[in-house]
Design an enzyme around this catalytic site. Structure first.
Site: not given
Length: 390
Positions: A78, A81, A189, A298, A355
């Protein structure tokens, strides 16, 4: 190659685009490895600029944050990032300054925006939320105003707009933690990161493109725009699926869902965007029917996108753009295959992360196709006057 060529705006934009891709993929890795709340505070991690690593640091962090014991193998993900996202922000800021260079008022507006954003973060840490929100709004508004006043071609104005997007994206990153993975913020985000990536890619491609399209190629532009819109909606659905932990709502069943072509679904509950504040959304809060509805939506979206984008790729091939057409088709088929593999293999981390990465590359390939079927950017009035004088 000279230093001046290496530092050309097009190359800086291209480097920033590549860096944004790294941020997106690493962010997906963080989210999918359930490390999104591994640092309970922001922008620090358990009060540190890095993360607790030594035994005494971990003990101190656990004492101060008893509700969130330190998991070092997640905390570093985290915080790293956040660090690379901050570096991307500096790159975007530099690109915006280059775009506004020699226009002192606009440069001053960008510098004030950066300062307002920094002070806003400091005030947020001090829990001065109202003042922080006001300064953040100023930091976002100033680059937008500067872009409106900039008398240069569209790619330059977009470079300045991207700085505003990055500031807002930083706010979303902060709210992702402080609002405990609220799905609408997590999805926002993700979309903010892809928007930053897309704008940077558009700037880099437009600044580096001089070849004019043929009349047939220009007529492809509306279809490419529709493809981009459909893909953006599908990416949002994917973000909503991930944020609500609905990726495995159908188990390992495909094309059916939990043994049925149309299982029990609850679309109304599945697509409630705002559920108030104070709920911890880690692991999800929806029941099986609501998650199945998100997964089905989806999948239907994927079918629509596949049909339209594939048709766009075929038309691009036929109208003299075989490489771009083949690239779009290849990325599209890869993305569909990864989506199916996610279900059949029960969401393995490498496949799920890929993906997300291929979705970003598919988006960029469509932007490249859009740039190719548009006329090259016109020079600014000042540049045109200099050319005529020469």
């Amino acid at each position: 190659m000279s230093a001046r060529a290496l530092l050309s705006p097009a190359r800086i934009a291209a480097f920033a685009t590549a860096f944004a891709f790294v941020v997106i993929v690493f962010g997906a890795f963080v989210r999918l490895s359930n490390a999104g709340l591994s640092c309970p505070d922001w922008p620090t991690c358990y009060g540190k600029a890095t993360w607790p690593g030594h035994e005494h640091e971990i003990e101190h962090a656990n004492a101060n944050f008893p509700e969130r014991p330190v998991e070092t193998h997640k905390a570093w993900r985290e915080q790293v990032h956040r660090m690379i996202a901050g570096t991307l922000g500096l790159l975007v800021f530099a690109l915006a300054l280059i775009a506004a260079w020699r226009r002192r008022v606009l440069v001053a507006m960008l510098l004030i925006a950066a300062l307002a954003a920094a002070i806003g973060v400091f005030l947020y840490i001090k829990q001065e939320y109202a003042a922080s929100a006001l300064l953040s709004a100023v930091a976002i508004a100033l680059p937008l105003l500067a872009a409106l006043r900039l008398d240069r071609a569209a790619p330059w104005r977009i470079a300045v707009v991207t700085f505003a997007v990055v500031i807002f994206q930083a706010m979303l990153g902060m709210w992702t933690v402080t609002l405990l993975l609220k799905p609408v913020v997590v999805m926002g985000h993700l979309l903010g990161g892809l928007l930053t990536f897309s704008l940077l890619g558009y700037v880099a491609l437009r600044l580096g493109t001089t070849q004019a399209p043929t009349a047939q190629q220009r007529r492809l532009q509306p279809m490419v725009i529709v493809a981009l819109v459909l893909l953006a909606v599908q990416i949002a659905l994917g973000g909503w699926t991930s944020a609500n932990y609905a990726a495995l709502a159908c188990g390992a069943d495909f094309p059916k869902c939990a043994g049925n072509w149309w299982p029990m679904t609850d679309f109304r509950e599945g697509f409630v965007l705002w559920r108030g504040i104070g709920v911890n959304y880690e692991g999800g809060v929806l029941d099986a029917a609501a998650r199945a509805a998100i997964q089905i939506a989806h999948r239907i979206g994927a079918l629509v996108v596949f049909g339209h984008v594939l048709a766009t790729a075929v038309l691009a091939w036929r109208r003299g753009l075989p490489r771009l057409g083949a690239l779009v088709a290849a990325l599209l088929c890869t993305q569909v295959a990864l989506g199916i593999a996610n279900v059949k293999l029960l969401l393995p981390l490498p496949v799920a992360t890929a993906h997300n990465g291929i979705a970003a590359l598919l988006l960029l390939s469509l932007i490249a196709l859009l740039v190719r079927v548009q006329a090259p950017p016109a020079p600014s009035p000042a540049a045109a006057s200099l050319r005529q004088a020469a």
